[in-house]
Design a protein around this motif. Sequence first.
Motif, PDB file in Angstrom:
ATOM      1  N   LYS A   9      74.244  15.381  29.429  1.00  0.00           N
ATOM      2  CA  LYS A   9      74.039  14.350  30.258  1.00  0.00           C
ATOM      3  C   LYS A   9      74.892  12.867  29.959  1.00  0.00           C
ATOM      4  O   LYS A   9      74.656  12.419  29.477  1.00  0.00           O
ATOM      5  CB  LYS A   9      72.313  14.093  30.799  1.00  0.00           C
ATOM      6  N   LYS A  10      76.347  13.194  29.882  1.00  0.00           N
ATOM      7  CA  LYS A  10      76.860  12.263  29.767  1.00  0.00           C
ATOM      8  C   LYS A  10      78.396  12.059  31.028  1.00  0.00           C
ATOM      9  O   LYS A  10      78.606  10.750  30.610  1.00  0.00           O
ATOM     10  CB  LYS A  10      77.380  12.746  28.424  1.00  0.00           C
ATOM     11  N   SER A  11      78.156  12.691  32.172  1.00  0.00           N
ATOM     12  CA  SER A  11      79.276  12.394  32.786  1.00  0.00           C
ATOM     13  C   SER A  11      79.242  11.398  33.691  1.00  0.00           C
ATOM     14  O   SER A  11      77.715  11.174  34.225  1.00  0.00           O
ATOM     15  CB  SER A  11      79.625  13.452  33.803  1.00  0.00           C
ATOM     16  N   PRO A  12      79.681  10.465  33.907  1.00  0.00           N
ATOM     17  CA  PRO A  12      79.913   9.095  34.979  1.00  0.00           C
ATOM     18  C   PRO A  12      78.896   9.944  35.880  1.00  0.00           C
ATOM     19  O   PRO A  12      79.099  10.275  36.693  1.00  0.00           O
ATOM     20  CB  PRO A  12      80.967   8.662  35.295  1.00  0.00           C
ATOM     21  N   GLY A  13      77.631   8.932  36.922  1.00  0.00           N
ATOM     22  CA  GLY A  13      77.164   9.293  37.637  1.00  0.00           C
ATOM     23  C   GLY A  13      76.298  10.601  37.564  1.00  0.00           C
ATOM     24  O   GLY A  13      75.524  11.432  38.120  1.00  0.00           O
ATOM     25  N   ASP A  14      76.124  11.016  36.370  1.00  0.00           N
ATOM     26  CA  ASP A  14      75.033  12.247  36.268  1.00  0.00           C
ATOM     27  C   ASP A  14      74.906  11.803  33.853  1.00  0.00           C
ATOM     28  O   ASP A  14      74.273  12.775  33.139  1.00  0.00           O
ATOM     29  CB  ASP A  14      76.136  13.506  35.860  1.00  0.00           C
ATOM     30  N   SER A  15      74.056  10.753  34.249  1.00  0.00           N
ATOM     31  CA  SER A  15      74.015  10.546  32.923  1.00  0.00           C
ATOM     32  C   SER A  15      72.772   9.404  33.426  1.00  0.00           C
ATOM     33  O   SER A  15      72.466   9.348  33.994  1.00  0.00           O
ATOM     34  CB  SER A  15      75.043   9.827  32.041  1.00  0.00           C
ATOM     35  N   ILE A  16      72.743   8.388  32.309  1.00  0.00           N
ATOM     36  CA  ILE A  16      71.797   7.695  31.963  1.00  0.00           C
ATOM     37  C   ILE A  16      72.589   6.018  31.839  1.00  0.00           C
ATOM     38  O   ILE A  16      73.845   5.619  31.325  1.00  0.00           O
ATOM     39  CB  ILE A  16      71.106   7.330  30.468  1.00  0.00           C
ATOM     40  N   GLN A  17      72.506   4.989  33.268  1.00  0.00           N
ATOM     41  CA  GLN A  17      73.592   3.607  33.069  1.00  0.00           C
ATOM     42  C   GLN A  17      71.354   2.924  32.060  1.00  0.00           C
ATOM     43  O   GLN A  17      71.439   2.508  32.466  1.00  0.00           O
ATOM     44  CB  GLN A  17      72.925   2.966  33.915  1.00  0.00           C
ATOM     45  N   TRP A  18      72.658   2.366  30.868  1.00  0.00           N
ATOM     46  CA  TRP A  18      71.947   1.450  29.747  1.00  0.00           C
ATOM     47  C   TRP A  18      72.464   0.135  30.204  1.00  0.00           C
ATOM     48  O   TRP A  18      73.391  -0.514  29.780  1.00  0.00           O
ATOM     49  CB  TRP A  18      72.323   1.324  28.179  1.00  0.00           C
ATOM     50  N   TRP A  68      66.705  -8.200  29.860  1.00  0.00           N
ATOM     51  CA  TRP A  68      66.165  -7.274  29.307  1.00  0.00           C
ATOM     52  C   TRP A  68      67.009  -6.206  30.051  1.00  0.00           C
ATOM     53  O   TRP A  68      67.607  -6.285  31.396  1.00  0.00           O
ATOM     54  CB  TRP A  68      64.545  -7.156  30.605  1.00  0.00           C
ATOM     55  N   PRO A  69      66.392  -5.182  29.186  1.00  0.00           N
ATOM     56  CA  PRO A  69      67.079  -3.404  30.271  1.00  0.00           C
ATOM     57  C   PRO A  69      66.986  -3.568  31.226  1.00  0.00           C
ATOM     58  O   PRO A  69      65.803  -3.366  32.278  1.00  0.00           O
ATOM     59  CB  PRO A  69      66.304  -2.463  29.666  1.00  0.00           C
ATOM     60  N   ASN A  70      68.409  -2.948  32.326  1.00  0.00           N
ATOM     61  CA  ASN A  70      68.112  -2.102  33.448  1.00  0.00           C
ATOM     62  C   ASN A  70      68.448  -1.079  33.650  1.00  0.00           C
ATOM     63  O   ASN A  70      70.019  -1.020  33.305  1.00  0.00           O
ATOM     64  CB  ASN A  70      69.656  -3.369  34.095  1.00  0.00           C
ATOM     65  N   LEU A  71      67.748   0.072  33.510  1.00  0.00           N
ATOM     66  CA  LEU A  71      67.771   1.460  33.212  1.00  0.00           C
ATOM     67  C   LEU A  71      67.950   1.974  34.452  1.00  0.00           C
ATOM     68  O   LEU A  71      67.237   1.686  35.517  1.00  0.00           O
ATOM     69  CB  LEU A  71      67.042   1.196  32.445  1.00  0.00           C
ATOM     70  N   PHE A  72      69.346   3.464  34.685  1.00  0.00           N
ATOM     71  CA  PHE A  72      68.881   3.792  36.064  1.00  0.00           C
ATOM     72  C   PHE A  72      68.578   5.172  35.318  1.00  0.00           C
ATOM     73  O   PHE A  72      70.474   5.454  34.864  1.00  0.00           O
ATOM     74  CB  PHE A  72      69.976   3.261  36.758  1.00  0.00           C
ATOM     75  N   ILE A  73      68.447   6.395  35.277  1.00  0.00           N
ATOM     76  CA  ILE A  73      69.567   7.592  35.775  1.00  0.00           C
ATOM     77  C   ILE A  73      69.637   8.852  36.627  1.00  0.00           C
ATOM     78  O   ILE A  73      68.733   8.211  37.953  1.00  0.00           O
ATOM     79  CB  ILE A  73      67.105   8.490  35.165  1.00  0.00           C
TER      80      ILE A  73
END
Length: 338
Positions: free
Chosen positions: A44-53, A60-65
């Motif tokens: 899971k590394k493609s843009p739009g199909d990974s984790i936004q770090w 502080w972290p702003n995370l999105f799966i």
Amino acid sequence: MATTRERPVLLYFHPSMEKLATEIVKKTEEACSERGCVRGVQLKKSPGDSIQWGHFKDSWPNLFIDNVKQCAGKDVIFLASFHTPQVVFEQLSVIYAFPKYLARSFTLILPYFSTGTMERVDTEGQVATAKTLTKLLSGIPLSARGPAQIMIYDIHALQERFYFSDNVIPRLETAIPLLLSRLQSVPDKDLLTIAFPDDGAFKRFHSQFEGYPTITCAKIRDGDRRIVTIKEGDSHGRHVVIVDDLVMTGGTLIECAKALKAGGASRISAYVTHAVFPQDSWKRFTPSAGSALFSHFWVTDSVPSASNLTQHPPFELLSLSTSIAGIFQNYDLQQSSL
């Protein structure tokens, strides 16, 4: 590319481990093509199909799966690295989230258990941070198939597995087979002897080197100094490989090597699973620093910075991707997704 009959395992990773994650998938595909697997691994590394770090302005972290609903009913693996305290919180946040998004099972690969050397209290007032980290990891929520599994390589002390609660299942692996395979190709393999820098390393690893002569070094007190000497074994005329789980500044390894050289060793090499080397202490082992003690220094990529060491002799990388892909092929990818 391996052809799979069932839904693939989803492999996510922290950005610091992208190179290792990519190699794991590559080696897994090769192994499955040769010997077959029930399933494959989807990176899971493609843009739009990974984790936004991301991070907020206050750091502080702003995370999105991305596309997180695809985790529902899937077996999810996360490749982590707790190489500095600054990256632990953001990864724990993601780790805790996956089971709650209905992952069928969850496996955490944490190659280096970074607080492992602080596993006990010798003096009142010391804090055993190994216990603290196991408590944090034991908080991973249950998935549909039960407890999360935590894969760790060459943890400093085997008894640390009992620090985890019954809410998770520690899978303690070793990278020593990577070294054993590499030793078969050294020109003077008939002269090899395995040395351990202290009794702890001997107890931890000696059983994995059957058929090899061994040496144990020890620190002794000489007045106000503590020096390393050969406690047991003979290095004369031998290519001695010093083996330990990790290296920090490298002082003990260097002193052990000097003792072995004084004992008549013809060549000296070293191996550690976790090449931590804070403050660029690896430079002590390079020819440019005037060090000619070591013929080879084998390390794994359990720590993100370790792969960069191979640009500098005498370092050579033995990638954990080979070991992890083998474990996947023999067990994880043979489990049905049905």
